[in-house]
Write a protein that holds these residues in place. Structure first.
Motif, PDB file in Angstrom:
ATOM      1  N   SER A 154       1.247  -1.417  -0.282  1.00  0.00           N
ATOM      2  CA  SER A 154      -0.284   0.030   0.158  1.00  0.00           C
ATOM      3  C   SER A 154       0.698   1.204   0.449  1.00  0.00           C
ATOM      4  CB  SER A 154      -0.516   0.464   1.162  1.00  0.00           C
ATOM      5  OG  SER A 154      -1.882  -1.281   1.348  1.00  0.00           O
ATOM      6  N   SER A 155       2.428   1.440  -0.118  1.00  0.00           N
ATOM      7  CA  SER A 155       2.974   2.593  -0.025  1.00  0.00           C
ATOM      8  C   SER A 155       3.281   3.021   1.364  1.00  0.00           C
ATOM      9  CB  SER A 155       2.629   3.400  -1.148  1.00  0.00           C
ATOM     10  OG  SER A 155       2.916   2.486  -3.161  1.00  0.00           O
ATOM     11  N   LEU A 156       3.391   2.691   2.302  1.00  0.00           N
ATOM     12  CA  LEU A 156       2.505   2.882   3.742  1.00  0.00           C
ATOM     13  C   LEU A 156       3.635   2.799   4.081  1.00  0.00           C
ATOM     14  CD1 LEU A 156      -0.749   2.045   3.691  1.00  0.00           C
ATOM     15  CD2 LEU A 156      -0.095   4.237   3.775  1.00  0.00           C
ATOM     16  N   PHE A 157       4.739   1.802   4.046  1.00  0.00           N
ATOM     17  CA  PHE A 157       5.980   1.637   4.711  1.00  0.00           C
ATOM     18  C   PHE A 157       7.503   0.269   3.597  1.00  0.00           C
ATOM     19  CE2 PHE A 157       8.238  -1.759   6.623  1.00  0.00           C
ATOM     20  CZ  PHE A 157       8.441  -1.651   8.106  1.00  0.00           C
ATOM     21  N   SER A 158       8.196   1.141   4.268  1.00  0.00           N
ATOM     22  CA  SER A 158       9.775   0.806   3.945  1.00  0.00           C
ATOM     23  C   SER A 158      10.187   0.287   4.442  1.00  0.00           C
ATOM     24  CB  SER A 158      10.278   2.000   2.957  1.00  0.00           C
ATOM     25  OG  SER A 158      11.839   1.585   2.325  1.00  0.00           O
ATOM     26  N   LYS A 159      11.258  -1.166   3.885  1.00  0.00           N
ATOM     27  CA  LYS A 159      12.050  -2.021   4.875  1.00  0.00           C
ATOM     28  C   LYS A 159      12.963  -1.390   5.576  1.00  0.00           C
ATOM     29  CE  LYS A 159       9.636  -6.257   3.971  1.00  0.00           C
ATOM     30  NZ  LYS A 159       9.657  -7.517   2.792  1.00  0.00           N
ATOM     31  N   GLU A 160      13.575  -0.108   4.445  1.00  0.00           N
ATOM     32  CA  GLU A 160      14.613   0.319   5.061  1.00  0.00           C
ATOM     33  C   GLU A 160      14.293   2.042   4.869  1.00  0.00           C
ATOM     34  OE1 GLU A 160      17.795  -1.530   4.986  1.00  0.00           O
ATOM     35  OE2 GLU A 160      17.225  -3.223   4.582  1.00  0.00           O
TER      36      GLU A 160
END
Length: 468
Positions: A19-25
Motif C-alpha cells: 500500500s506504499s505505507l512502509f519501507s523496509k529500509e
C-alpha cells in the motif's frame, strides 16, 4: 493462520509495503516511512478504553468553547488579548476570513490529541486538528484485527467508514463526494491519504485523494477530473496547513467557493483553532472562571488534570508588580523569561515549541526539550522564541516524563524478535459525526526509552491499540 512472531511481522510489513505505507529500509524513498514492526498491538485495559471513549466529548467541548470564547473576545465581551494572542502573526485577510459568519460554528472534523503515558496516568501535550496518521492507523487496525486482536475502534467499521460519516455529517449530503486535498508540504502523507481513499472507493464511497492543482474551479463549485468526467466536490478535506496558503495552488479559489457556500471544507480556515497556545489560555488564572463556566465542572476538572502547565513566550516586559502566573524557579516566582536561562539541566524539564502558524510546528520540528540539549542551545532557543514574538508565537510547557514499557519488535538485520524498553505516546482519533466525537482508533508510538521526543522514527514501534 500465521502464529510465529517473525512471520506475523513480515506479513504486516509486506501488506503495508504493497500500500506504499512502509519501507523496509529507512529513508529508501522520500515519503515512505520505516519503523519497527511488532507482532502484537499495544494493549489497553477496559478502564483505559473507557477513558479514551469518554475523552472525545471533553475535547469537543474544549474546541467548542475555544471557538465561542474567541468570538466573544473579538466582540469585546471578554478580554481582547484572548483573540489577539490567537491571531498573532496571521495575515489580516485570513483572520477576517476565519471570522466569517458562514463558518462561525464550524469545528474540525477530526480531533487528535497527543497523549503521553506517564507514571501518574495520561498527559495531553497538544491537540491536532489537521492530523496525519489516520490513514496509516486505519491500515494497521485492519491488519492487527485480522490476526484476531480486539482492536479499539473496529466495532463501528474503523477509521475509513468514520471518515466518510464525518464528511456526510458536515456536508449535509448523502451520499457526498469527498476530496482529500494534500499539499506538496504534506507530501509525506500522500501515501496514507491515497490508501484511505482507495479503501473507501473499494467500499463504494466516492472519496478521492487529490493535489490542489487538480481542483477545477467553476462558479457553481469545485470539480475534478475522474477519467473523462468532471465530478463536483461536496466536501473538501483540507490536508494542508494554513501557514502554507501562499504555496497552495488555487487556495484563493477554494476559499472563495467555501465563502459562497458551494463547497464545505474541514478543518475550517480558522488558524485560531490550530494554536498550541490555546493550552496557555486554558491555564491562565484570569480566564479560569470563564473556562469552568463554559466547559462545565466535570470537563474543566478532567482537562485541568490532563493538560500540562503551558505559557506563551511573550517577550513584552512584565510590570514590576506582576509575575508570570504559575511559573517559578527554585521556589521564586518568575518576572522575566531570562530567569530561565541559567537553569541547570535537571531544572530544565521544560519544552519550547512553535505554537502553530509556522512550518516548524509540524510533527516534532522546532520542539526543544530543555534537559535534552546543552545550556547554549537552551539559551539560544529561548531567546530566539522571544525575539520572534508576536510574528511567530511559541509556548513553554512542563515536560511530563513517559512511563517505561516493554515492547517486542522484529529486527531486520537478524530476522529475530527483540524486546525494547520504550516510552509511549498514544494518539486517539476522534471523528465529529452528528455532533458527537466518536473514537475510531488509537495509534501507539513507542520510542526507545532514552529518546525524549516521542514521534514516528525508524527506531520506533508503531502499532494500534487493542483490548487486553
Amino acid at each position: 493462520m500465521i502464529t510465529k512472531p517473525e512471520d506475523i511481522c513480515l506479513e504486516i510489513e509486506s501488506s503495508l509495503a504493497e500500500s506504499s505505507l512502509f519501507s523496509k529500509e529507512a529513508q529508501v524513498e522520500k515519503g515512505v516511512p520505516s519503523w519497527r514492526v511488532s507482532p502484537e498491538p499495544y494493549y489497553l485495559s477496559s478502564e483505559e478504553i473507557s477513558f479514551f471513549e469518554d475523552l472525545g466529548s471533553h475535547l469537543l467541548k474544549f474546541y467548542t468553547v475555544l471557538n465561542s470564547l474567541y468570538a466573544d473576545s473579538v466582540k469585546g465581551q471578554i478580554p481582547s488579548w484572548f483573540a489577539q494572542y490567537l491571531d498573532a502573526g496571521k495575515p489580516d485577510d485570513l483572520v477576517a476570513y476565519s471570522r466569517m459568519k458562514r463558518i462561525r460554528g464550524d469545528l474540525p472534523g477530526i480531533i487528535r490529541p497527543d497523549i503521553m503515558v506517564t507514571e501518574k496516568g495520561f498527559s495531553i501535550t497538544e491537540l491536532d486538528s489537521v492530523p496525519g496518521g489516520f490513514g496509516l492507523t486505519a491500515r494497521l487496525m485492519d491488519l492487527y484485527s485480522g490476526m484476531g486482536e480486539m482492536v479499539v475502534g473496529m466495532s463501528d467499521g474503523g477509521i475509513p467508514e468514520a471518515f466518510y460519516k464525518m464528511a456526510e455529517s458536515i456536508s449535509g449530503e448523502t451520499p457526498c463526494v469527498v476530496a482529500i486535498i494534500v499539499s506538496d508540504e504534506a507530501n509525506d502523507y500522500w501515501g496514507e491519504m491515497s490508501s484511505l481513499a482507495h479503501q473507501l472507493n473499494d467500499k463504494g464511497f466516492p472519496v478521492f485523494a487529490l493535489r490542489p492543482q487538480e481542483v477545477i474551479f467553476r462558479e457553481e463549485g469545485l470539480f475534478f477530473k475522474n477519467n473523462k468526467d468532471e465530478v463536483k466536490i461536496d466536501i473538501l478535506y483540507r490536508f494542508f496547513e494554513l501557514f502554507d496558503l501562499k504555496n497552495i495552488p488555487k487556495a484563493e479559489l477554494i476559499m472563495y467557493s467555501c465563502k459562497k457556500g458551494r463547497v464545505k471544507i474541514t478543518p475550517p480556515f480558522k488558524p485560531y483553532l490550530e494554536e498550541k497556545l490555546a493550552f496557555s489560555l486554558f491555564k491562565h488564572p484570569v480566564l479560569t472562571s470563564l473556562w469552568e463556566k463554559e466547559l462545565g465542572c466535570e470537563t474543566f476538572a478532567i482537562l485541568s488534570h490532563l493538560i500540562p502547565d503551558t505559557w506563551i513566550l511573550d517577550s513584552r516586559e512584565v510590570p514590576e508588580y506582576a509575575v508570570i502566573p504559575g511559573l517559578d524557579v527554585r521556589g521564586k516566582l518568575v518576572q522575566d523569561w531570562k530567569e530561565l536561562i541559567p537553569l541547570t539541566q535537571k531544572e530544565r524539564e521544560l519544552v519550547i515549541k512553535p505554537s502553530g502558524f509556522s512550518p516548524e510546528s509540524w510533527g516534532s520540528r522546532g520542539v526543544v526539550i530543555g534537559h535534552d540539549v546543552s545550556a547554549e542551545v537552551w539559551r539560544r532557543t529561548l531567546e530566539d522564541s522571544l525575539a520572534k514574538f508576536p510574528g511567530e508565537s511559541s509556548v513553554l510547557q512542563v515536560f511530563h516524563k513517559g512511563r517505561r514499557v516493554r515492547v517486542r519488535y522484529r529486527d531486520n538485520s537478524t530476522d529475530s524478535i527483540l524486546e525494547m524498553e520504550a516510552r509511549v505516546r498514544l494518539t486517539p482519533y476522534y471523528f465529529l459525526i452528528d455532533g458527537s466525537a466518536r473514537l475510531t482508533g488509537i495509534l501507539a508510538t513507542l520510542c526507545p526509552h532514552d529518546k525524549k521526543k516521542i514521534h514516528g522514527m525508524s527506531d520506533a514501534v508503531l502499532i494500534p491499540c487493542a483490548k487486553k
